[in-house]
Design a protein around this motif. Structure first.
Motif, PDB file in Angstrom:
ATOM      1  N   GLU A  63     -29.989  69.723  -1.593  1.00  0.00           N
ATOM      2  CA  GLU A  63     -28.426  70.107  -1.911  1.00  0.00           C
ATOM      3  C   GLU A  63     -28.076  69.465  -2.948  1.00  0.00           C
ATOM      4  N   ALA A  64     -28.256  68.147  -3.330  1.00  0.00           N
ATOM      5  CA  ALA A  64     -28.192  67.540  -4.653  1.00  0.00           C
ATOM      6  C   ALA A  64     -28.569  68.213  -5.631  1.00  0.00           C
ATOM      7  N   VAL A  65     -29.769  68.897  -5.550  1.00  0.00           N
ATOM      8  CA  VAL A  65     -30.355  69.632  -6.625  1.00  0.00           C
ATOM      9  C   VAL A  65     -29.770  70.900  -6.898  1.00  0.00           C
ATOM     10  N   GLU A  66     -29.131  71.623  -5.717  1.00  0.00           N
ATOM     11  CA  GLU A  66     -28.493  72.771  -5.681  1.00  0.00           C
ATOM     12  C   GLU A  66     -27.150  72.625  -6.402  1.00  0.00           C
ATOM     13  N   VAL A  67     -26.569  71.534  -6.058  1.00  0.00           N
ATOM     14  CA  VAL A  67     -25.323  71.188  -6.806  1.00  0.00           C
ATOM     15  C   VAL A  67     -25.540  71.232  -8.366  1.00  0.00           C
ATOM     16  N   ILE A  68     -26.521  70.535  -8.504  1.00  0.00           N
ATOM     17  CA  ILE A  68     -26.813  70.493 -10.348  1.00  0.00           C
ATOM     18  C   ILE A  68     -27.121  72.029 -10.780  1.00  0.00           C
ATOM     19  N   LEU A  69     -27.962  72.639 -10.095  1.00  0.00           N
ATOM     20  CA  LEU A  69     -28.008  73.952 -10.646  1.00  0.00           C
ATOM     21  C   LEU A  69     -26.834  74.927 -10.658  1.00  0.00           C
ATOM     22  N   ALA A  70     -25.941  74.801  -9.511  1.00  0.00           N
ATOM     23  CA  ALA A  70     -24.640  75.191  -9.549  1.00  0.00           C
ATOM     24  C   ALA A  70     -23.538  74.902 -10.843  1.00  0.00           C
ATOM     25  N   ALA A  71     -23.737  73.672 -10.999  1.00  0.00           N
ATOM     26  CA  ALA A  71     -23.069  73.099 -12.161  1.00  0.00           C
ATOM     27  C   ALA A  71     -23.430  73.614 -13.473  1.00  0.00           C
ATOM     28  N   LYS A  72     -24.810  73.954 -13.718  1.00  0.00           N
ATOM     29  CA  LYS A  72     -25.402  74.352 -14.744  1.00  0.00           C
ATOM     30  C   LYS A  72     -25.174  75.974 -15.164  1.00  0.00           C
ATOM     31  N   GLY A  73     -24.109  76.405 -14.212  1.00  0.00           N
ATOM     32  CA  GLY A  73     -23.946  78.094 -14.772  1.00  0.00           C
ATOM     33  C   GLY A  73     -23.803  78.935 -13.678  1.00  0.00           C
ATOM     34  N   GLN A  74     -24.059  78.626 -12.351  1.00  0.00           N
ATOM     35  CA  GLN A  74     -23.868  79.381 -11.281  1.00  0.00           C
ATOM     36  C   GLN A  74     -22.336  79.862 -10.887  1.00  0.00           C
ATOM     37  N   GLY A  75     -21.464  79.094 -11.551  1.00  0.00           N
ATOM     38  CA  GLY A  75     -20.170  79.422 -11.440  1.00  0.00           C
ATOM     39  C   GLY A  75     -19.145  78.449 -10.493  1.00  0.00           C
ATOM     40  N   HIS A  76     -18.074  78.519 -10.337  1.00  0.00           N
ATOM     41  CA  HIS A  76     -17.040  77.694  -9.626  1.00  0.00           C
ATOM     42  C   HIS A  76     -17.101  77.775  -8.062  1.00  0.00           C
ATOM     43  N   GLN A  77     -17.248  78.859  -7.697  1.00  0.00           N
ATOM     44  CA  GLN A  77     -17.541  79.116  -6.225  1.00  0.00           C
ATOM     45  C   GLN A  77     -18.805  78.568  -5.731  1.00  0.00           C
ATOM     46  N   ARG A  78     -19.941  78.880  -6.365  1.00  0.00           N
ATOM     47  CA  ARG A  78     -21.171  78.143  -5.947  1.00  0.00           C
ATOM     48  C   ARG A  78     -21.262  76.838  -5.880  1.00  0.00           C
ATOM     49  N   ILE A  79     -20.667  75.933  -7.126  1.00  0.00           N
ATOM     50  CA  ILE A  79     -20.303  74.680  -7.167  1.00  0.00           C
ATOM     51  C   ILE A  79     -19.621  74.260  -5.783  1.00  0.00           C
ATOM     52  N   VAL A  80     -18.643  74.809  -5.350  1.00  0.00           N
ATOM     53  CA  VAL A  80     -17.814  74.642  -4.129  1.00  0.00           C
ATOM     54  C   VAL A  80     -18.817  74.698  -3.071  1.00  0.00           C
ATOM     55  N   GLU A  81     -19.342  75.623  -2.736  1.00  0.00           N
ATOM     56  CA  GLU A  81     -20.308  75.811  -1.715  1.00  0.00           C
ATOM     57  C   GLU A  81     -21.626  74.739  -1.808  1.00  0.00           C
ATOM     58  N   GLU A  82     -22.037  74.401  -2.824  1.00  0.00           N
ATOM     59  CA  GLU A  82     -22.887  73.505  -2.705  1.00  0.00           C
ATOM     60  C   GLU A  82     -22.623  72.071  -2.748  1.00  0.00           C
ATOM     61  N   VAL A  83     -21.748  71.773  -3.096  1.00  0.00           N
ATOM     62  CA  VAL A  83     -20.767  70.378  -2.690  1.00  0.00           C
ATOM     63  C   VAL A  83     -20.330  70.343  -1.356  1.00  0.00           C
ATOM     64  N   SER A  84     -20.188  71.339  -0.816  1.00  0.00           N
ATOM     65  CA  SER A  84     -19.567  71.371   0.611  1.00  0.00           C
ATOM     66  C   SER A  84     -21.008  71.029   1.569  1.00  0.00           C
ATOM     67  N   ASP A  85     -22.120  71.930   1.200  1.00  0.00           N
ATOM     68  CA  ASP A  85     -23.366  71.556   1.786  1.00  0.00           C
ATOM     69  C   ASP A  85     -23.755  70.175   1.670  1.00  0.00           C
ATOM     70  N   LEU A  86     -23.703  69.584   0.618  1.00  0.00           N
ATOM     71  CA  LEU A  86     -24.121  68.052   0.148  1.00  0.00           C
ATOM     72  C   LEU A  86     -23.298  67.306   1.150  1.00  0.00           C
ATOM     73  N   LEU A  87     -21.906  67.479   1.141  1.00  0.00           N
ATOM     74  CA  LEU A  87     -21.265  66.600   1.747  1.00  0.00           C
ATOM     75  C   LEU A  87     -21.292  66.544   3.435  1.00  0.00           C
ATOM     76  N   TYR A  88     -21.714  67.635   3.747  1.00  0.00           N
ATOM     77  CA  TYR A  88     -21.858  67.948   5.325  1.00  0.00           C
ATOM     78  C   TYR A  88     -23.298  67.014   5.542  1.00  0.00           C
ATOM     79  N   HIS A  89     -24.362  67.247   4.695  1.00  0.00           N
ATOM     80  CA  HIS A  89     -25.490  66.356   5.035  1.00  0.00           C
ATOM     81  C   HIS A  89     -25.600  65.143   4.875  1.00  0.00           C
ATOM     82  N   VAL A  90     -24.649  64.586   3.869  1.00  0.00           N
ATOM     83  CA  VAL A  90     -24.267  63.161   4.011  1.00  0.00           C
ATOM     84  C   VAL A  90     -23.561  62.580   5.057  1.00  0.00           C
TER      85      VAL A  90
END
Length: 96
Positions: free
Chosen positions: A45-72
């Motif tokens: 999920e941390a990798v997916e947050v980085i990828l989202a931040a590098k150009g997948q758009g705002h909504q993908r960042i929201v989704e991936e950070v949500s996934d990361l927070l849940y797993h943490v």
């Protein structure tokens, strides 16, 4: 609802799944799979947050950070670390 209130509520649900496993629950699957699987998911999920931040758009960042927070939160529950401890540490670091 403020984010810490919601995260606290979600943590309680996760703790309940830890203590009272339910068939078909993804959270219960993670606990049953053990620490290594939970850590693996956090890494993914941390990798997916980085990828989202590098150009997948705002909504993908929201989704991936949500996934990361849940797993943490699952990891914190596994290790029996309370969100109050995290809040206290963050406040200490910021002098409040």
């Amino acid at each position: 609802m403020k984010i810490m209130q919601f995260l606290d509520q979600l943590s309680k649900v996760i703790e309940d799944r830890r203590d009272n496993p339910r068939e078909g629950s993804y959270t219960c699957y993670l606990f049953a799979s053990g620490e290594d699987e939970i850590l693996k998911k956090i890494g993914e999920e941390a990798v997916e947050v980085i990828l989202a931040a590098k150009g997948q758009g705002h909504q993908r960042i929201v989704e991936e950070v949500s996934d990361l927070l849940y797993h943490v939160l699952v990891l914190l529950s596994l290790k029996r670390v309370n969100l109050d401890e995290i809040e206290e540490e963050l406040r200490r670091r910021h002098g409040k």
